[in-house]
Motif scaffolding. Structure first.
Motif, mmCIF file in Angstrom:
data_model
loop_
_atom_site.group_PDB
_atom_site.id
_atom_site.type_symbol
_atom_site.label_atom_id
_atom_site.label_comp_id
_atom_site.label_asym_id
_atom_site.label_seq_id
_atom_site.Cartn_x
_atom_site.Cartn_y
_atom_site.Cartn_z
ATOM 1 N N ILE A 17 0.277 7.898 -5.540
ATOM 2 C CA ILE A 17 1.708 7.935 -5.819
ATOM 3 C C ILE A 17 2.076 6.566 -6.367
ATOM 4 C CG2 ILE A 17 3.980 8.429 -4.837
ATOM 5 C CD1 ILE A 17 1.890 10.619 -4.285
ATOM 6 N N ILE A 18 2.755 6.538 -7.513
ATOM 7 C CA ILE A 18 3.180 5.256 -8.078
ATOM 8 C C ILE A 18 4.703 5.156 -8.066
ATOM 9 C CG2 ILE A 18 1.157 4.757 -9.497
ATOM 10 C CD1 ILE A 18 2.567 6.067 -11.843
ATOM 11 N N GLY A 19 5.182 3.948 -7.771
ATOM 12 C CA GLY A 19 6.627 3.726 -7.719
ATOM 13 C C GLY A 19 6.939 2.284 -8.076
ATOM 14 N N ARG A 20 8.204 1.897 -7.906
ATOM 15 C CA ARG A 20 8.603 0.560 -8.311
ATOM 16 C C ARG A 20 8.727 -0.401 -7.136
ATOM 17 N NH1 ARG A 20 11.650 4.089 -11.162
ATOM 18 N NH2 ARG A 20 13.459 3.757 -9.819
ATOM 19 N N GLN A 21 8.676 0.113 -5.893
ATOM 20 C CA GLN A 21 8.866 -0.759 -4.729
ATOM 21 C C GLN A 21 7.567 -1.027 -3.971
ATOM 22 O OE1 GLN A 21 10.820 2.258 -4.738
ATOM 23 N NE2 GLN A 21 12.567 1.304 -5.760
ATOM 24 N N ASP A 22 7.569 -2.158 -3.254
ATOM 25 C CA ASP A 22 6.526 -2.422 -2.273
ATOM 26 C C ASP A 22 6.811 -1.601 -1.023
ATOM 27 O OD1 ASP A 22 4.786 -4.305 -3.507
ATOM 28 O OD2 ASP A 22 6.402 -5.790 -3.375
ATOM 29 N N THR A 23 5.754 -1.232 -0.314
ATOM 30 C CA THR A 23 5.890 -0.411 0.887
ATOM 31 C C THR A 23 5.527 -1.249 2.118
ATOM 32 O OG1 THR A 23 5.246 1.512 -0.408
ATOM 33 C CG2 THR A 23 5.127 1.736 1.976
ATOM 34 N N ASP B 161 -2.864 1.465 7.028
ATOM 35 C CA ASP B 161 -2.607 1.345 5.600
ATOM 36 C C ASP B 161 -3.875 1.053 4.802
ATOM 37 O OD1 ASP B 161 0.486 1.388 5.559
ATOM 38 O OD2 ASP B 161 -0.035 -0.009 7.168
ATOM 39 N N LYS B 162 -3.750 1.244 3.514
ATOM 40 C CA LYS B 162 -4.790 0.854 2.577
ATOM 41 C C LYS B 162 -4.150 -0.036 1.512
ATOM 42 C CE LYS B 162 -7.851 4.161 1.255
ATOM 43 N NZ LYS B 162 -8.275 5.575 0.949
ATOM 44 N N THR B 163 -5.000 -0.829 0.844
ATOM 45 C CA THR B 163 -4.502 -1.692 -0.217
ATOM 46 C C THR B 163 -5.404 -1.522 -1.431
ATOM 47 O OG1 THR B 163 -3.578 -3.284 1.349
ATOM 48 C CG2 THR B 163 -4.067 -4.120 -0.845
ATOM 49 N N SER B 164 -4.807 -1.529 -2.613
ATOM 50 C CA SER B 164 -5.580 -1.459 -3.856
ATOM 51 C C SER B 164 -5.295 -2.709 -4.684
ATOM 52 C CB SER B 164 -5.198 -0.219 -4.665
ATOM 53 O OG SER B 164 -5.469 0.953 -3.942
ATOM 54 N N ILE B 165 -6.343 -3.274 -5.234
ATOM 55 C CA ILE B 165 -6.167 -4.433 -6.113
ATOM 56 C C ILE B 165 -7.028 -4.268 -7.361
ATOM 57 C CG2 ILE B 165 -5.622 -6.083 -4.264
ATOM 58 C CD1 ILE B 165 -8.555 -7.030 -4.461
ATOM 59 N N LEU B 166 -6.714 -5.085 -8.340
ATOM 60 C CA LEU B 166 -7.441 -5.102 -9.597
ATOM 61 C C LEU B 166 -7.902 -6.557 -9.767
ATOM 62 C CD1 LEU B 166 -5.675 -3.475 -12.633
ATOM 63 C CD2 LEU B 166 -6.878 -5.624 -12.878
ATOM 64 N N ASP C 152 -8.509 -13.458 -12.611
ATOM 65 C CA ASP C 152 -7.193 -12.854 -12.515
ATOM 66 C C ASP C 152 -7.234 -11.847 -11.371
ATOM 67 O OD1 ASP C 152 -4.641 -12.301 -13.230
ATOM 68 O OD2 ASP C 152 -5.149 -10.954 -14.899
ATOM 69 N N ILE C 153 -6.170 -11.726 -10.641
ATOM 70 C CA ILE C 153 -6.138 -10.730 -9.577
ATOM 71 C C ILE C 153 -4.753 -10.115 -9.553
ATOM 72 C CG2 ILE C 153 -5.699 -12.600 -7.904
ATOM 73 C CD1 ILE C 153 -7.048 -10.857 -5.786
ATOM 74 N N ARG C 154 -4.718 -8.791 -9.497
ATOM 75 C CA ARG C 154 -3.421 -8.114 -9.470
ATOM 76 C C ARG C 154 -3.349 -7.184 -8.265
ATOM 77 N NH1 ARG C 154 0.422 -5.158 -10.961
ATOM 78 N NH2 ARG C 154 -0.308 -3.290 -11.982
ATOM 79 N N PHE C 155 -2.256 -7.311 -7.541
ATOM 80 C CA PHE C 155 -2.015 -6.499 -6.356
ATOM 81 C C PHE C 155 -1.392 -5.172 -6.808
ATOM 82 C CE2 PHE C 155 1.304 -5.335 -3.230
ATOM 83 C CZ PHE C 155 0.487 -5.003 -2.176
ATOM 84 N N LEU C 156 -2.063 -4.046 -6.536
ATOM 85 C CA LEU C 156 -1.543 -2.748 -6.981
ATOM 86 C C LEU C 156 -0.700 -2.058 -5.916
ATOM 87 C CD1 LEU C 156 -4.634 -1.251 -8.849
ATOM 88 C CD2 LEU C 156 -2.770 -2.646 -9.758
ATOM 89 N N GLY C 157 -0.847 -2.503 -4.665
ATOM 90 C CA GLY C 157 0.006 -1.900 -3.637
ATOM 91 C C GLY C 157 -0.688 -1.732 -2.302
ATOM 92 N N SER C 158 0.090 -1.845 -1.227
ATOM 93 C CA SER C 158 -0.350 -1.462 0.111
ATOM 94 C C SER C 158 0.456 -0.227 0.469
ATOM 95 C CB SER C 158 -0.084 -2.580 1.111
ATOM 96 O OG SER C 158 -0.950 -3.663 0.892
ATOM 97 N N TYR C 159 -0.187 0.756 1.081
ATOM 98 C CA TYR C 159 0.474 2.064 1.275
ATOM 99 C C TYR C 159 -0.171 2.787 2.453
ATOM 100 C CZ TYR C 159 -3.675 2.890 -1.536
ATOM 101 O OH TYR C 159 -4.964 2.883 -1.999
ATOM 102 N N PRO C 160 0.560 3.713 3.073
ATOM 103 C CA PRO C 160 0.013 4.424 4.233
ATOM 104 C C PRO C 160 -1.196 5.270 3.847
ATOM 105 C CG PRO C 160 2.376 4.828 4.013
ATOM 106 C CD PRO C 160 1.935 4.137 2.760
ATOM 107 N N ARG C 161 -2.204 5.263 4.700
ATOM 108 C CA ARG C 161 -3.344 6.148 4.502
ATOM 109 C C ARG C 161 -2.846 7.594 4.566
ATOM 110 N NH1 ARG C 161 -7.411 5.800 9.145
ATOM 111 N NH2 ARG C 161 -7.400 3.540 8.842
ATOM 112 N N ALA C 162 -3.458 8.488 3.788
ATOM 113 C CA ALA C 162 -3.026 9.892 3.768
ATOM 114 C C ALA C 162 -3.061 10.484 5.174
ATOM 115 C CB ALA C 162 -3.922 10.711 2.833
ATOM 116 N N VAL C 163 -1.984 11.157 5.572
ATOM 117 C CA VAL C 163 -1.913 11.725 6.925
ATOM 118 C C VAL C 163 -2.338 13.185 6.931
ATOM 119 C CG1 VAL C 163 -0.460 12.084 8.944
ATOM 120 C CG2 VAL C 163 -0.004 10.158 7.430
#
Lengths: 361, 361
Positions: free
Chosen positions: B265-271, B277-282, B349-360
């Protein structure tokens, strides 16, 4: 008094959720007991009762006070009932596939997401699987302008002893589709099924008054035609756009936002009255002048409202016609009984396709 | 004591249903108050809180005592929350269409059926619509062997500032498909995506040990190939079978019945953190020996579990590589902070893609 804080409100919601969950599980326990009682009286018991579900959903809608709207709450109850039923019997429901079509949506809307939905490639396969008992129910389209398959469903009934035990209405959208290389200002012709053209008439009058409208056998057929024509457009659904690689130039051009398509549920049992029912029959008449008049007269005389009449040439080929007729009421209603008795006098043949609850959501 | 009759049980169920309905509407009223409090403190308030939803669903699963199973009850709560949220804000969610694809299913599984799901034709369109604010969230596939589109999603992140705010897992089935004129005993070759072939290895070993397995770029591509080959089969999903007019010879041949595909799921806010949780980075690295080792070392040192690593050539073309990395934990966790700090030292370079709840569910 101070307004409650976010934390206080969330604690209240958590408390409500505990109660909701407890009640859901209590409901499931009661549903299990219902199944035990049924099983004790009848080893071959049928756990799914369309008329009972319709009554529950109707009550939910009628007594609803909001803020959630009645249809939303009914949809939630549909899912709760579906989950409870799945504890007794994981129902198998066949539908005209592939997955993701409107018929699949209709199956899930009617039975909830706790059933096993089996995708089949043709309408007569759906009939066969229900007849053989491999699945309990089937879902097939009828009055579906978008896919042009209504006739297959009606034809399948001519050779089948299955009963209609429910109906589903789905909202359907139409789009104006163009081939990859077509420019909108070059369009001289628009293809679609006649019914779809009618459903988009106002939009077409407003936006494309001078463009010729050509009726073809189905919306899918219309979309297919664009392959070879660079100055034409089609009106069809999103799946057709995808299937034939077409651009969607204008979304949702249907005149009525509540444009729906109808699906029926087929099964092996008769359904008792739910209080608000419809009945479908198939009547075969000699092809003589006034045949339709003679078919419709008993309905008028006994004040039974028709909801649909469809005529088809009989496949036995002896110059007879078959009428598919839907009307308000249940076979067990006196008035309906009188209509059916009167039709027996007029028709070469009459077949009862089923009495079933009118669609609730 | 006598067993209750069917009528008595149904009356009890009706009583429970009354309470359930009252509680649902009370919950909706509280949700409205939550929205008012949020609005009072922040005019630009965000009503959908992924971390809060994940916490509610986790509690539901943990405290569940049956007879309904935890996942079923969580699914029912998802729909209740979805309906309550829709009262405040009718959310728009864009997904990679067309309607009826797995991505559409993933969107409805994550957001419930009360959102407006908007079908778009390409992954970068989904990103654009979320970026522009035309929709609140987007749903796109990642790790999807079936459609081979994972790379488009990863590439889109390279040019985007959007955040990942959730993940969805869906169960996926594979089928053995044959062209219309192909006989099963004539098959000498089976096409599919490499990952799909791996997922069906046991079945293939047992049923077609001598048939050559050929990896192609996607399962759809495999299905397309059968058009011109009469001695070949493909492994793909049902939509591919339909799209290319192929027969399904064997259903569900995947070795693991829990074979899943992942969507984000992509959005404009940090969670904010939800607790699980899980985190994705580039991470962009110079293409030097041991680059991967240097990327992975900090995770090992700080005992942070990796869940996925994917490498892609950078599009800037200066001999660098990009790693997409998923791992357990939230950006606000100390350990995760230390890993990110260590990576800063190693990476171009490092980009933070988001921290988000693990799928329930």
């Amino acid at each position: 008094m101070a307004e409650p804080t976010l934390e206080q409100l969330r604690a209240q919601i958590d408390g409500l959720d505990d109660q909701l969950q407890t009640l859901m599980n209590q409901r499931a326990t009661l549903a299990q007991k219902v199944a035990e009682v049924k099983q004790a009286t009848d080893g071959d018991a049928v756990f799914y009762r369309p008329e009972r579900e319709a009554q529950v959903l109707r009550r939910v809608k009628e007594r609803n006070t909001g803020p959630l709207d009645g249809e939303t709450v009914a949809r939630l109850f549909r899912e709760i009932m579906s989950a409870c039923l799945a504890l007794e019997q994981r129902m198998k429901v066949a539908f005209l596939g592939p997955e993701g079509t409107f018929t699949h949506q209709a199956a899930l809307k009617h039975f909830g997401h706790a059933v096993e939905a089996v995708s089949l490639g043709a309408i007569d396969e759906v009939f066969r699987e229900v007849e053989s008992g491999a699945v309990q129910y089937g879902v097939v389209p009828v009055e579906n302008s978008t896919e042009g398959v209504v006739n297959h469903t009606l034809d399948s009934f001519m050779d089948s002893s299955l009963k209609i035990c429910g109906e589903v209405d789905l909202r359907i959208h139409h789009h104006l589709l163009l081939g990859e290389h077509t420019q909108e200002n070059r369009i001289t012709r628009i293809y679609s099924h006649q019914q779809t053209l009618a459903q988009c008439r106002k939009w077409l009058d407003a936006h494309m008054p001078t463009v010729e409208r050509v009726a073809v056998s189905s919306n899918a057929q219309a979309a297919r035609r664009l392959k070879d024509e660079w100055n034409a457009a089609a009106i069809a659904g999103e799946m057709a756009a995808e299937l034939y690689g077409l651009k969607i130039m204008h979304h949702n051009i249907e005149d009525r936002p509540d444009n729906t398509t109808r699906f029926i549920i087929i099964g092996r049992q008769d359904t008792p009255p739910s209080g608000q029912d419809k009945t479908s029959i198939l009547v075969r008449m000699k092809n003589r002048p006034g045949a339709l008049y003679h078919v419709l007269k008993p309905f008028k005389e006994h004040s039974v409202d028709l909801t649909r009449v469809e005529s088809r040439p009989s496949r036995s080929g002896n110059w007879s016609y078959v009428f598919f007729i839907d009307f308000e009421g249940h076979r067990d209603d006196d008035r309906v009984g009188r209509v059916l008795a009167a039709l027996e006098q007029e028709a070469m043949d009459i077949r009862f396709l089923g009495s079933y609850p009118r669609a609730v959501i």
